[in-house]
Design a protein around this motif. Sequence first.
Motif, PDB file in Angstrom:
ATOM      1  N   PRO A  63      58.844   9.226  31.907  1.00  0.00           N
ATOM      2  CA  PRO A  63      59.561   9.561  30.671  1.00  0.00           C
ATOM      3  C   PRO A  63      60.807  10.408  30.918  1.00  0.00           C
ATOM      4  N   ALA A  64      60.713  11.391  31.821  1.00  0.00           N
ATOM      5  CA  ALA A  64      61.867  12.246  32.104  1.00  0.00           C
ATOM      6  C   ALA A  64      62.997  11.439  32.736  1.00  0.00           C
ATOM      7  N   TYR A  65      62.658  10.566  33.669  1.00  0.00           N
ATOM      8  CA  TYR A  65      63.672   9.729  34.306  1.00  0.00           C
ATOM      9  C   TYR A  65      64.318   8.798  33.283  1.00  0.00           C
ATOM     10  N   ALA A  66      63.494   8.143  32.469  1.00  0.00           N
ATOM     11  CA  ALA A  66      64.018   7.197  31.489  1.00  0.00           C
ATOM     12  C   ALA A  66      64.924   7.899  30.483  1.00  0.00           C
ATOM     13  N   THR A  67      64.501   9.065  30.025  1.00  0.00           N
ATOM     14  CA  THR A  67      65.326   9.820  29.073  1.00  0.00           C
ATOM     15  C   THR A  67      66.652  10.211  29.695  1.00  0.00           C
ATOM     16  N   ALA A  68      66.620  10.673  30.944  1.00  0.00           N
ATOM     17  CA  ALA A  68      67.847  11.063  31.629  1.00  0.00           C
ATOM     18  C   ALA A  68      68.775   9.871  31.833  1.00  0.00           C
ATOM     19  N   GLN A  69      68.203   8.730  32.194  1.00  0.00           N
ATOM     20  CA  GLN A  69      69.016   7.537  32.424  1.00  0.00           C
ATOM     21  C   GLN A  69      69.673   7.050  31.138  1.00  0.00           C
ATOM     22  N   LEU A  70      68.926   7.036  30.043  1.00  0.00           N
ATOM     23  CA  LEU A  70      69.480   6.584  28.770  1.00  0.00           C
ATOM     24  C   LEU A  70      70.525   7.566  28.238  1.00  0.00           C
ATOM     25  N   ALA A  71      70.262   8.867  28.416  1.00  0.00           N
ATOM     26  CA  ALA A  71      71.257   9.864  28.010  1.00  0.00           C
ATOM     27  C   ALA A  71      72.509   9.741  28.866  1.00  0.00           C
TER      28      ALA A  71
ATOM     29  N   ALA B  27      69.705   0.988  30.426  1.00  0.00           N
ATOM     30  CA  ALA B  27      70.736   2.018  30.458  1.00  0.00           C
ATOM     31  C   ALA B  27      72.133   1.419  30.525  1.00  0.00           C
TER      32      ALA B  27
ATOM     33  N   PHE C  27      70.476  11.566  35.483  1.00  0.00           N
ATOM     34  CA  PHE C  27      71.464  11.648  34.404  1.00  0.00           C
ATOM     35  C   PHE C  27      72.876  11.567  34.968  1.00  0.00           C
TER      36      PHE C  27
ATOM     37  N   PRO D 219      65.627   2.528  33.672  1.00  0.00           N
ATOM     38  CA  PRO D 219      64.248   2.826  33.282  1.00  0.00           C
ATOM     39  C   PRO D 219      63.246   1.773  33.741  1.00  0.00           C
TER      40      PRO D 219
END
Length: 271
Positions: free
Chosen positions: A109-117, A209, A29, A91
């Motif tokens: 999923p955690a990495y992708a969510t952090a990157q998009l956020a 991202a 993130f 992601p």
Amino acid sequence: MLREQATGPAAAPSDRRPLYGLADAAWEFVLTSVLLYCVVTAARWLTSPDSPLAVEGTWAATATVGVVVGIVLVVLITSPPGRCSGAHMNPAISLALWLMGAFPGRYVPAYATAQLAGSVAGTALGRLCWGPVVARSSLRYAAVHPNPAWNTTALVIAEAGCLMLVVLMVGFFLAHPTISRWLPYAVGTATALIITVLGGWSGGSANPARQLGPALLSGGTQLLWVYLAAPLIGASLGAAAYCLFQRRLGVPTPCTYRLCGSDDALRNRAR
């Protein structure tokens, strides 16, 4: 805190550094936020007509932004946080490394969510720092867009093709510990080339991202699905091609999920 070795659907890599799950996702993130802030900043000062640092000519300005972004990526990948999380900041890269057997699937999923956020946060931070000029129609929060002459099919092929080649490059470097330390520079150079060559055509995003935050804040979401989906498709195809090379040609599995490479992997391979 839970620890898990970096393993995926293929054979386990030789890098034995434990992955710290959500803690490393938090670093993703931070890294992605910094990346998008730098992207917005580069667009603000290098392409805005009212900037004293503006580069004349669309191609020259795009190439200059590409070089700046490439340098930023090298710095982030080799930074201490980048060495902790792997500095994917994309992601599609996290997905591909899992498919190639170098990254735990449960953390994708955690990495992708952090990157998009981080994409949204970094873009918003750029707006906060540089003011309303970032939202003008000439900048639109540094959101990319395709050339009017390009249709959706061409856009998908360009964005997916970029990621397919990048994934093959990443897999090759990470599978050979003696050269893996040069991967940050290869990633930076490849990104600069993608932006320079495709910036005026597809936009040269090649990263969900990269586009999400600018598109959401600018309201330009018409083709956002393409910029989100095409890199994932390309990354999946690149990983599939790499796995095919593994089976048919004996190409080794990537030895780490970290884009900085791994000295530990080199020592383990040498044993």
